[in-house]
Motif scaffolding. Structure first.
Motif, PDB file in Angstrom:
ATOM      1  N   UNK A 199       0.837  -1.208   0.000  1.00 38.94           N
ATOM      2  CA  UNK A 199       0.000   0.000   0.000  1.00 38.94           C
ATOM      3  C   UNK A 199       0.868   1.252   0.000  1.00 38.94           C
ATOM      4  N   UNK A 200       1.939   1.243   0.792  1.00 40.01           N
ATOM      5  CA  UNK A 200       2.844   2.393   0.832  1.00 40.01           C
ATOM      6  C   UNK A 200       3.529   2.582  -0.515  1.00 40.01           C
ATOM      7  N   UNK A 201       3.962   1.498  -1.129  1.00 43.17           N
ATOM      8  CA  UNK A 201       4.626   1.586  -2.431  1.00 43.17           C
ATOM      9  C   UNK A 201       3.659   2.075  -3.490  1.00 43.17           C
ATOM     10  N   UNK A 202       2.422   1.593  -3.455  1.00 38.99           N
ATOM     11  CA  UNK A 202       1.415   2.030  -4.412  1.00 38.99           C
ATOM     12  C   UNK A 202       1.133   3.516  -4.231  1.00 38.99           C
ATOM     13  N   UNK A 203       1.008   3.946  -2.980  1.00 41.04           N
ATOM     14  CA  UNK A 203       0.766   5.353  -2.698  1.00 41.04           C
ATOM     15  C   UNK A 203       1.924   6.207  -3.195  1.00 41.04           C
ATOM     16  N   UNK A 204       3.154   5.761  -2.964  1.00 39.35           N
ATOM     17  CA  UNK A 204       4.323   6.509  -3.405  1.00 39.35           C
ATOM     18  C   UNK A 204       4.368   6.593  -4.927  1.00 39.35           C
ATOM     19  N   UNK A 205       3.994   5.513  -5.608  1.00 36.10           N
ATOM     20  CA  UNK A 205       3.994   5.518  -7.069  1.00 36.10           C
ATOM     21  C   UNK A 205       2.935   6.472  -7.610  1.00 36.10           C
ATOM     22  N   UNK A 206       1.813   6.568  -6.934  1.00 35.37           N
ATOM     23  CA  UNK A 206       0.712   7.410  -7.382  1.00 35.37           C
ATOM     24  C   UNK A 206       0.946   8.891  -7.122  1.00 35.37           C
ATOM     25  N   UNK A 207       1.905   9.243  -6.295  1.00 34.94           N
ATOM     26  CA  UNK A 207       2.120  10.634  -5.917  1.00 34.94           C
ATOM     27  C   UNK A 207       2.453  11.506  -7.126  1.00 34.94           C
ATOM     28  N   UNK A 208       2.957  10.923  -8.182  1.00 35.95           N
ATOM     29  CA  UNK A 208       3.276  11.702  -9.374  1.00 35.95           C
ATOM     30  C   UNK A 208       2.073  11.870 -10.316  1.00 35.95           C
ATOM     31  N   UNK A 239       9.788  11.813  -8.086  1.00 37.62           N
ATOM     32  CA  UNK A 239       9.303  12.057  -6.718  1.00 37.62           C
ATOM     33  C   UNK A 239      10.463  12.046  -5.733  1.00 37.62           C
ATOM     34  N   UNK A 240      10.401  12.963  -4.773  1.00 39.12           N
ATOM     35  CA  UNK A 240      11.431  13.026  -3.740  1.00 39.12           C
ATOM     36  C   UNK A 240      10.932  12.402  -2.454  1.00 39.12           C
ATOM     37  N   UNK A 241      11.605  12.734  -1.411  1.00 45.17           N
ATOM     38  CA  UNK A 241      11.268  12.192  -0.096  1.00 45.17           C
ATOM     39  C   UNK A 241       9.988  12.828   0.442  1.00 45.17           C
ATOM     40  N   UNK A 242       9.325  12.095   1.314  1.00 41.75           N
ATOM     41  CA  UNK A 242       8.132  12.597   1.981  1.00 41.75           C
ATOM     42  C   UNK A 242       8.578  13.249   3.284  1.00 41.75           C
ATOM     43  N   UNK A 243       8.139  14.493   3.514  1.00 38.37           N
ATOM     44  CA  UNK A 243       8.458  15.194   4.753  1.00 38.37           C
ATOM     45  C   UNK A 243       7.173  15.840   5.267  1.00 38.37           C
TER      46      UNK A 243
END
Length: 181
Positions: A18-27, A110-114
């Motif tokens: 789920x985290x990986x999917x969310x990170x991929x979708x951020x763009x 995409x960069x890091x989440x802060x």
């Protein structure tokens, strides 16, 4: 005891997926904005696709960004042909320009989440139709602040980078809404 341990790896695996999917979708919202921007600069005969039309505004941007845009839109930069007010900008906010060439070499990273915000960096060449090599090969850089709101990634701000300085479209809209620029 074994039965209790088996679901843990499965749950952990699902959480990581789920985290990986969310990170991929951020763009995703950034890609849509860049697709519209590329289209706009790549054609002269077709109608311009405004990245702040009602559908993209409500689908790609955060509630905070939408509210700032709606306030800034009360102070349009121009009037349209049908006597309706235009948008608060007199230029393309992504390219920070009124002129340009078809965009080339678009890269979205995409960069890091802060603090729940992901910095998505976009680079592109926008002066490829100019003969002077230094201008033709120059690379523009734009950063999109992306957060997850109501379960989907949305753009919360746009920052153009020039001479090592980052600006803020959100701050610009807030200034326009107050009657300044």
């Amino acid at each position: 005891m074994r039965r209790l341990l088996r679901p843990m790896p499965l749950a952990l695996g699902l959480a990581l997926f789920a985290a990986a999917t969310s990170a991929a979708d951020v763009t995703a919202p950034v890609k849509q904005v860049m697709d519209m921007t590329k289209y706009n600069w790549g054609t002269v005969d077709a109608e311009w696709k405004y990245i702040f039309d009602p559908a993209p505004l409500t689908g790609l941007y955060s509630k905070r960004f939408q509210a700032a845009y709606k306030e800034a839109a009360k102070h349009p930069a121009y009037d349209t042909e049908n006597n309706e007010p235009g948008d608060p900008f007199g230029y393309d906010v992504v390219t920070n320009s009124q002129d340009g060439c078809p965009l080339e070499d678009i890269k979205i990273v995409p960069g890091a989440v802060k603090d729940g915000m992901t910095d998505v960096t976009v680079t592109f060449k926008m002066w490829t139709c100019i003969d002077e090599p230094q201008i033709k090969n120059s690379v523009s850089e734009v950063h999109f602040d992306v957060l997850v709101e109501d379960g989907k990634p949305v753009i919360d701000d746009i920052h153009r980078v020039a001479d090592g300085e980052r600006d803020s479209v959100l701050a610009e809209m807030q200034a326009i809404a107050k009657g300044g620029q």
